[in-house]
Every structure is written in structure tokens, then in C-alpha cells.
Design an enzyme around this catalytic site. Structure first.
Site, PDB file in Angstrom:
ATOM      1  N   LYS A 162      23.518  69.062  72.564  1.00 55.88           N
ATOM      2  CA  LYS A 162      23.132  69.697  71.299  1.00 55.88           C
ATOM      3  C   LYS A 162      23.119  68.708  70.134  1.00 55.88           C
ATOM      4  CE  LYS A 162      22.025  73.118  71.518  1.00 55.88           C
ATOM      5  NZ  LYS A 162      20.688  73.547  72.035  1.00 55.88           N
ATOM      6  N   GLY A 179      20.464  66.327  69.969  1.00 57.14           N
ATOM      7  CA  GLY A 179      19.069  65.961  69.747  1.00 57.14           C
ATOM      8  C   GLY A 179      18.539  65.045  70.838  1.00 57.14           C
ATOM      9  N   SER A 188      26.162  75.173  67.362  1.00 60.68           N
ATOM     10  CA  SER A 188      24.908  75.167  68.124  1.00 60.68           C
ATOM     11  C   SER A 188      25.175  75.333  69.608  1.00 60.68           C
ATOM     12  CB  SER A 188      24.157  73.854  67.861  1.00 60.68           C
ATOM     13  OG  SER A 188      22.945  73.822  68.571  1.00 60.68           O
ATOM     14  N   GLY A 214      16.370  75.217  67.842  1.00 52.32           N
ATOM     15  CA  GLY A 214      16.342  75.756  66.483  1.00 52.32           C
ATOM     16  C   GLY A 214      16.708  77.223  66.407  1.00 52.32           C
ATOM     17  N   HIS A 246      21.799  80.327  63.942  1.00 48.43           N
ATOM     18  CA  HIS A 246      23.238  80.318  64.210  1.00 48.43           C
ATOM     19  C   HIS A 246      23.885  81.618  63.724  1.00 48.43           C
ATOM     20  CE1 HIS A 246      23.616  75.635  64.407  1.00 48.43           C
ATOM     21  NE2 HIS A 246      22.842  76.140  65.350  1.00 48.43           N
TER      22      HIS A 246
END
Length: 365
Positions: free
Chosen positions: A122, A124, A211, A329, A332
Site C-alpha cells: 500500500k 505505491g 489504506s 484510491g 478511507h
């Protein structure tokens, strides 16, 4: 009238000449008929007599170009477990001309990776891998091999077979985010090659933990709340460091294990935040680290404000940019500000140590 022997003997000769002329005429007629039949014979029968011509270079070029898979074009080739993009891309992105040349001279081979994206979950890593696959000198596996943490007993040859074929001068890469937090992995990668270049995408550990939780909850909606998983005892402000979502963000502790085997010069820490806000800038750092010319630039990115992520585009065309898919994306959950602050306070000493170790302040505090 006197009998003439000369005239009597000439008659058989004339008969023979007559028969010969008839036979010659019949042969000519038969040859004519055969020629006419051959001209009307179906083509597939004639082709059986003529073997196919040898494969020419231009034939191979046309075939390879029709079969080449491009990150920004292909819509049919599933990137096995490499999800997160609106349109699945092929496992291979490379320059067509060089690919043709390699196929023609048989120079493509499978190699063990010279560079690996080792973390973090998480952070990237998927975005970075897809950005890198735009580079003609990089060939990367789309799926996560998990060799050094889950499949190590299968051996290096098994691992090598997972890799794409590369030409001389091209880098082979893979990414498995769990490597960074698995204590056995540094020694195993070092045993494969002490010269391996390692890339770690890091992100604010608090945001990363949320995330991580959000992804888990999307698959298991009945899991406990973020707050209850974060604390062993919320009254005593005791953080549960055994929970993986919390543990992963303790970057300094994990880095210590890697520095036992690799010098800091072989590790590059990419900012997950900057990978979103300035992808071209972070990609310049990555390409420099890998010793590659800067092929992936600002021309390859288009920011999508609706998603909050950069999308990929082909500079020379007007095609629609390809963006991160629905699995990236996610919105949250609302976490109480007090919980976030407590978690931020918990990470502060780890962050400061990490800044010191890497020589870079990521600005998370």
C-alpha cells in the site's frame, strides 16, 4: 501394260507415313488436353506440389508487431494478479524494433532480476512498476512472484522461468512488497546476487495503515474496527505492534535487517506521496538509480483529479490516458482524530530514525 516394281514398292511407304502422321496428331492432341487440364486444376492441389517459401525477416517483423503487448494499448491480456489498472496490460513492454532484432538473432534470454521492488504494501509499488514498464530497457513480471518469502524452496531455476526474456542491456525486474518486512528475504536475495538493486516505496505509515485496513475491509466487511485492531489497550494507549497494518510502517526496524546484507547505496527509497504529486520527478530518481537514460518523463503522465492519481498516456498519440482502477484510491473510513494522533505519536521515533538512516526527511511528522 507392263508391271513396274518401283511403283508397287512405294505403296507401303505411303501407308506408313499416313499412320505416323495420324499418331503424331493424336500425341499433339493429348498434350493439348493435358495442358488445358492443368490450367483448370484447383489451387490447393497445385500448392501441394510447391513447398512453402522460407520465413522471411519481414514476415517475422509483421508477426511480432501484431503480437507485441503494450502497457498503453492492450486491452485483452490480463496482468495476472497485477490488478489495479482500469485496463489490464501485458507482462511485457519493450521497444518493437529491438524486440524484432532480438528475436531474429536469438539473443533474448531469461535472467534473474537485477533490480527488485521490495516494498512496501500500500505504498505505491504497483504504480511504480507500471511506470517503469514504460521504459524500453526494462522488462518486468506483472504478477508478484513471492519467491523469496513463499516459494524459496522451489529454487532459482523456477524463479528464473517466471522472468520475461530480455536482450543484452535490458534490466529484468519484479516486485513483491512483502519482501521488505520478511526477515529471511535480505539474506536470500544477497545469496542470489550481492549486486541486486533494491527499491522501496514508502508512505506516511499512518495513512498506509489505514489504506491497508481499507483494502482488507473491502474483502472482509465484518472485520473489527480500525481502532480496536490498532490498540491492545486503548485506555493505556498500548499499540498492538503484532498487527501487520501497524508493523509494516515501522520502517527503521525493517531497514536494519537489510543493512546487514546490503550497503545503503544499493537501496533507493521512493516517496509514495511524491509518486502521486510529482511522478516524473520520482521517476527521474529511479531511472538514475538503475543507471538508465531518462525515457519516462512528464510527457507520460496525466493527473486525474477525480481519482487523485496520475494516469499514463502515450506522448505521441491522443489516446485516452489509462488510470488506476477501482481497487486503487478507495475511500478511507472515518477514523477518530484522537486515534490518528496517537498512532502518529507512536510512529514519530521510528520515522525520525528512518530519516536519519536514509538521509532523507519524508515529512510525515
Amino acid at each position: 501394260m507392263e508391271y513396274s516394281p518401283l511403283c508397287h514398292s512405294a505403296q507401303p511407304v505411303k501407308n506408313k507415313l499416313f499412320v505416323f502422321c495420324i499418331m503424331l496428331s493424336l500425341w499433339v492432341y493429348m498434350l493439348y488436353c493435358c495442358a488445358g487440364y492443368s490450367s483448370t486444376t484447383p489451387s490447393f492441389m497445385m500448392e501441394e506440389r510447391n513447398p512453402p517459401r522460407p520465413l522471411q525477416k519481414q514476415d517475422l517483423e509483421m508477426f511480432l508487431k501484431s503480437q507485441s503487448r503494450d502497457l498503453l494499448n492492450n486491452e485483452s491480456d490480463a496482468d495476472s494478479r497485477g490488478d489495479g489498472w482500469e485496463e489490464n496490460k501485458g507482462d511485457v513492454v519493450y521497444d518493437e524494433d529491438s524486440g524484432v532484432a532480438g528475436a531474429l538473432n536469438g539473443s533474448e534470454t531469461k535472467k534473474l532480476p537485477q533490480a527488485i521492488i521490495i516494498g512496501v504494501k500500500k505504498g505505491g509499488t504497483r504504480a511504480l512498476l507500471e511506470f517503469l514498464r514504460l521504459h524500453p530497457d526494462i522488462r518486468a513480471v506483472g504478477a508478484e512472484p513471492h519467491f523469496f518469502d513463499r516459494n524459496y524452496e522451489k529454487g532459482l531455476e523456477w524463479y528464473r522461468e517466471l522472468m520475461p526474456e530480455t536482450q543484452e542491456g535490458q534490466l529484468t525486474m519484479e516486485k513483491t512488497p512483502s519482501y521488505f518486512v520478511t526477515k529471511e528475504v535480505p539474506g536470500r536475495i544477497h545469496a542470489m546476487s550481492k549486486d541486486t538493486k533494491l527499491i522501496v516505496v514508502v508512505r506516511d505509515p499512518v495513512t498506509r495503515a489505514i489504506s491497508d485496513y481499507t483494502q482488507t475491509r473491502s474483502k472482509k466487511p465484518d472485520i473489527p474496527s480500525f481502532e480496536s485492531l490498532t490498540f491492545k489497550n486503548i485506555t493505556a494507549n498500548l499499540i498492538d505492534t503484532s498487527w501487520s497494518a501497524v508493523q509494516i510502517g515501522m520502517y527503521a526496524r525493517h531497514l536494519e535487517q537489510w543493512l546487514q546484507f546490503f550497503p545503503m547505496s544499493q537501496l533507493l527509497f521512493v516517496s509514495g506521496e511524491r509518486l502521486i504529486s510529482d511522478p516524473a520527478g520520482e521517476m527521474a530518481r529511479v531511472q538514475n538509480f538503475l543507471g538508465l537514460r531518462r525515457e519516462v518523463t512528464h510527457k507520460h503522465f496525466h493527473f486525474n483529479p477525480a481519482k487523485g492519481f496520475p494516469c499514463l498516456k502515450r506522448p505521441e498519440s491522443n489516446t485516452k490516458p489509462h488510470c488506476l482502477g477501482k481497487t486503487k484510491g478507495r475511500t478511507h473510513p472515518n477514523i477518530h482524530p484522537d486515534v490518528i494522533q496517537r498512532l502518529r505519536d507512536f510512529y514519530t521515533p521510528f520515522n525520525k530514525k528512518f530519516y536519519h538512516m536514509t538521509g532523507h526527511d519524508f515529512g510525515w511528522d
